[in-house]
Design a protein around this motif. Structure first.
Motif, short mmCIF file in Angstrom:
data_model
loop_
_atom_site.label_atom_id
_atom_site.label_comp_id
_atom_site.label_asym_id
_atom_site.label_seq_id
_atom_site.Cartn_x
_atom_site.Cartn_y
_atom_site.Cartn_z
N THR A 48 0.84 -1.19 0.00
CA THR A 48 0.00 0.00 0.00
C THR A 48 0.87 1.24 0.00
O THR A 48 1.81 1.36 0.79
CB THR A 48 -0.92 0.02 1.24
OG1 THR A 48 -1.72 -1.16 1.22
CG2 THR A 48 -1.82 1.24 1.23
N GLU A 52 -1.71 6.49 0.67
CA GLU A 52 -2.99 5.84 0.92
C GLU A 52 -3.17 5.54 2.41
O GLU A 52 -4.29 5.58 2.94
CB GLU A 52 -3.14 4.59 0.07
CG GLU A 52 -3.23 4.88 -1.42
CD GLU A 52 -3.49 3.64 -2.24
OE1 GLU A 52 -4.20 2.73 -1.76
OE2 GLU A 52 -2.99 3.57 -3.39
N ARG A 71 -8.78 14.57 2.85
CA ARG A 71 -8.74 13.42 1.94
C ARG A 71 -8.91 13.85 0.49
O ARG A 71 -8.29 13.29 -0.42
CB ARG A 71 -9.81 12.41 2.36
CG ARG A 71 -9.44 11.66 3.63
CD ARG A 71 -10.53 10.76 4.14
NE ARG A 71 -10.03 9.97 5.25
CZ ARG A 71 -10.72 9.69 6.35
NH1 ARG A 71 -11.98 10.13 6.48
NH2 ARG A 71 -10.19 8.98 7.33
N ALA A 80 -5.42 10.88 -8.46
CA ALA A 80 -5.99 9.54 -8.38
C ALA A 80 -6.86 9.24 -9.60
O ALA A 80 -7.73 10.02 -9.97
CB ALA A 80 -6.82 9.42 -7.10
N THR A 84 -7.65 3.79 -9.06
CA THR A 84 -7.21 4.05 -7.69
C THR A 84 -8.39 4.40 -6.80
O THR A 84 -8.50 3.92 -5.67
CB THR A 84 -6.18 5.19 -7.66
OG1 THR A 84 -5.04 4.80 -8.42
CG2 THR A 84 -5.76 5.52 -6.25
N ILE A 88 -9.55 2.41 -3.37
CA ILE A 88 -9.64 3.07 -2.07
C ILE A 88 -11.06 3.02 -1.54
O ILE A 88 -11.30 2.78 -0.34
CB ILE A 88 -9.14 4.53 -2.18
CG1 ILE A 88 -7.64 4.54 -2.46
CG2 ILE A 88 -9.44 5.32 -0.91
CD1 ILE A 88 -7.08 5.91 -2.75
#
Length: 227
Positions: A48, A52, A71, A80, A84, A88
């Motif tokens: 990871t 992240e 975030r 991203a 991705t 997530i």
């Protein structure tokens, strides 16, 4: 895609609101996100990425009131991709999924991330439903799915103010008016109150409803509580 001025404004607001330790953490985390490399598509799971991990700990580092905003900044710094974002989202908590949904209009110019919106709309988590009906859904959800998203808000008690661009998309929508009318009839027949928002939405479906102004993408602030 987001005007960079929106991201700059978000970063400026966070720097004003956060304490010194949280600001330092955010600086480091966004730098790590900007420096990361995307996994090649089709490559199997690997370690990871550090950024992240930072995404996951944003609530603890910045506080629940600012976690969404932090975030979103991390996702933006990382550029991203839909792949991705899907990873997530799939691995995240409800709060992390909400932040991904709120970041979509600022990262994905086309409909590639609609599966995440559709997944959120299948839940009964009101924070996810509210995030799912934001500007990205307004821009990309097909009419049939968008109408059901409006009904989902009424079913779950999410205020229709959460539905981005509602006046424009509802204007003259006879099918939405029919669905709202059927729902109102069912509620009344069952002796249940009809949500006030439903009457407002019905008025918006009139062909003669005032033409709404073009709406901006919307605020990026992270006001929802961490869940």
């Amino acid at each position: 895609m987001t005007d960079t001025s929106e991201i700059t404004a978000l970063r400026t607001q966070l720097e004003t609101d956060l304490g010194g330790a949280a600001r330092a953490w955010l600086d480091q985390a966004t730098a790590e996100a900007a420096a990361h490399g995307e996994r090649p598509e089709g490559e199997g799971p690997g370690p990871t990425a550090t950024w992240e991990l930072r995404f996951a700990e944003a609530g603890r580092r910045c506080g629940p009131d600012h976690a969404d905003a932090a975030r979103i900044l991390l996702l933006h710094a990382a550029h991203a991709t839909p792949v991705t974002l899907a990873r997530i989202y799939a691995q995240g908590t409800a709060a992390e999924r909400r932040a991904v949904l709120r970041a979509l209009p600022h990262l994905v110019p086309g409909p590639d991330a609609l599966p995440l919106v559709e997944d959120a709309l299948r839940t009964n988590d009101t924070s996810l439903v509210a995030a799912a009906v934001g500007p990205y859904a307004a821009a990309h959800l097909p009419p049939h799915d968008w109408r059901h998203a409006v009904l989902k808000c009424l079913f779950t008690g999410v205020p229709l103010d959460a539905v981005a661009d509602l006046p424009r998309r509802a204007r003259g929508d006879a099918e939405l008016a029919r669905m709202l009318g059927d729902y109102a009839t069912e509620r009344s027949a069952a002796g249940r109150p009809v949500p006030g928002d439903l009457h407002r939405a019905m008025e918006l479906t009139e062909p003669t409803a005032p033409e709404p102004p073009s709406a901006p993408v919307g605020p990026l602030t992270g006001e929802e509580q961490e869940s």
